[in-house]
Scaffold this motif. Sequence first.
Motif, PDB file in Angstrom:
ATOM      1  N   SER A  78       7.824   8.146   5.085  1.00 12.61           N
ATOM      2  CA  SER A  78       7.401   6.921   4.409  1.00 12.61           C
ATOM      3  C   SER A  78       6.232   6.260   5.136  1.00 12.61           C
ATOM      4  O   SER A  78       5.357   5.664   4.505  1.00 12.61           O
ATOM      5  N   THR A  79       6.165   6.396   6.452  1.00 16.96           N
ATOM      6  CA  THR A  79       5.038   5.850   7.214  1.00 16.96           C
ATOM      7  C   THR A  79       3.748   6.574   6.857  1.00 16.96           C
ATOM      8  O   THR A  79       2.712   5.941   6.631  1.00 16.96           O
ATOM      9  N   VAL A  80       3.805   7.913   6.803  1.00 13.05           N
ATOM     10  CA  VAL A  80       2.616   8.686   6.418  1.00 13.05           C
ATOM     11  C   VAL A  80       2.122   8.232   5.045  1.00 13.05           C
ATOM     12  O   VAL A  80       0.924   7.995   4.843  1.00 13.05           O
ATOM     13  N   LEU A  81       3.035   8.089   4.107  1.00 13.30           N
ATOM     14  CA  LEU A  81       2.635   7.705   2.753  1.00 13.30           C
ATOM     15  C   LEU A  81       2.160   6.256   2.704  1.00 13.30           C
ATOM     16  O   LEU A  81       1.177   5.947   2.021  1.00 13.30           O
ATOM     17  N   ALA A  82       2.811   5.364   3.433  1.00 16.46           N
ATOM     18  CA  ALA A  82       2.374   3.958   3.466  1.00 16.46           C
ATOM     19  C   ALA A  82       0.974   3.842   4.054  1.00 16.46           C
ATOM     20  O   ALA A  82       0.159   3.048   3.564  1.00 16.46           O
ATOM     21  N   GLU A  83       0.671   4.618   5.080  1.00 17.23           N
ATOM     22  CA  GLU A  83      -0.665   4.594   5.666  1.00 17.23           C
ATOM     23  C   GLU A  83      -1.726   5.054   4.669  1.00 17.23           C
ATOM     24  O   GLU A  83      -2.900   4.741   4.822  1.00 17.23           O
ATOM     25  N   ASN A  84      -1.294   5.792   3.649  1.00 17.72           N
ATOM     26  CA  ASN A  84      -2.201   6.252   2.602  1.00 17.72           C
ATOM     27  C   ASN A  84      -2.058   5.420   1.324  1.00 17.72           C
ATOM     28  O   ASN A  84      -2.473   5.857   0.252  1.00 17.72           O
ATOM     29  N   LYS A  85      -1.436   4.257   1.459  1.00 13.68           N
ATOM     30  CA  LYS A  85      -1.274   3.293   0.351  1.00 13.68           C
ATOM     31  C   LYS A  85      -0.491   3.889  -0.825  1.00 13.68           C
ATOM     32  O   LYS A  85      -0.787   3.640  -1.984  1.00 13.68           O
ATOM     33  N   ILE A  86       0.535   4.688  -0.500  1.00 15.22           N
ATOM     34  CA  ILE A  86       1.369   5.325  -1.517  1.00 15.22           C
ATOM     35  C   ILE A  86       2.792   4.796  -1.374  1.00 15.22           C
ATOM     36  O   ILE A  86       3.443   5.009  -0.345  1.00 15.22           O
ATOM     37  N   GLY A  87       3.251   4.098  -2.396  1.00 17.40           N
ATOM     38  CA  GLY A  87       4.614   3.590  -2.417  1.00 17.40           C
ATOM     39  C   GLY A  87       5.599   4.695  -2.759  1.00 17.40           C
ATOM     40  O   GLY A  87       5.244   5.687  -3.401  1.00 17.40           O
ATOM     41  N   ILE A  88       6.840   4.517  -2.331  1.00 18.65           N
ATOM     42  CA  ILE A  88       7.856   5.534  -2.581  1.00 18.65           C
ATOM     43  C   ILE A  88       9.109   4.915  -3.188  1.00 18.65           C
ATOM     44  O   ILE A  88       9.340   3.708  -3.098  1.00 18.65           O
ATOM     45  N   PHE A  89       9.909   5.763  -3.796  1.00 24.05           N
ATOM     46  CA  PHE A  89      11.282   5.465  -4.202  1.00 24.05           C
ATOM     47  C   PHE A  89      12.103   6.565  -3.555  1.00 24.05           C
ATOM     48  O   PHE A  89      11.919   7.743  -3.883  1.00 24.05           O
ATOM     49  N   ALA A  90      12.940   6.238  -2.600  1.00 27.72           N
ATOM     50  CA  ALA A  90      13.686   7.242  -1.841  1.00 27.72           C
ATOM     51  C   ALA A  90      15.126   7.332  -2.320  1.00 27.72           C
ATOM     52  O   ALA A  90      15.744   6.321  -2.670  1.00 27.72           O
ATOM     53  N   ILE A  91      15.636   8.550  -2.333  1.00 29.20           N
ATOM     54  CA  ILE A  91      17.028   8.810  -2.689  1.00 29.20           C
ATOM     55  C   ILE A  91      17.610   9.711  -1.608  1.00 29.20           C
ATOM     56  O   ILE A  91      17.031  10.752  -1.288  1.00 29.20           O
TER      57      ILE A  91
END
Length: 121
Positions: A78-91
């Motif tokens: 999630s940190t890698v994706l947040a640094e690339n301005k990409i939100g997630i929905f995790a399951i």
Amino acid sequence: MEIKKIEEPFSVCKVKDYSKVNFLDTFSFIAKTDEELSLVCLTQSVPDNTTEREDGWKAMRIQGELDFSLIGILSEISTVLAENKIGIFAISTYNTDYILVKEENYSNALKALARAGYEIV
């Protein structure tokens, strides 16, 4: 660590009840709280008793069975994706974690994870 692409489109929904959920489908994730009944499923399988829905999600799975003692796997991704301005929905399931991102961010998410050293399969 391997991350497996899942090509089908997903929807995140609120449902009246689970009576119309197709539990024989490949993917069905449900969550029940004192405030809501949630469902994440393939877009083609959204039941007709859905009260709210958001379409346009794509998924990826962390490959293998993750031991409960492992720490920070989802946090690192999630940190890698947040640094690339990409939100997630995790399951999270018993075996592993699934990460959903909006379709328009999916390709960039996979590229960012590959750059960070994850093997995309």
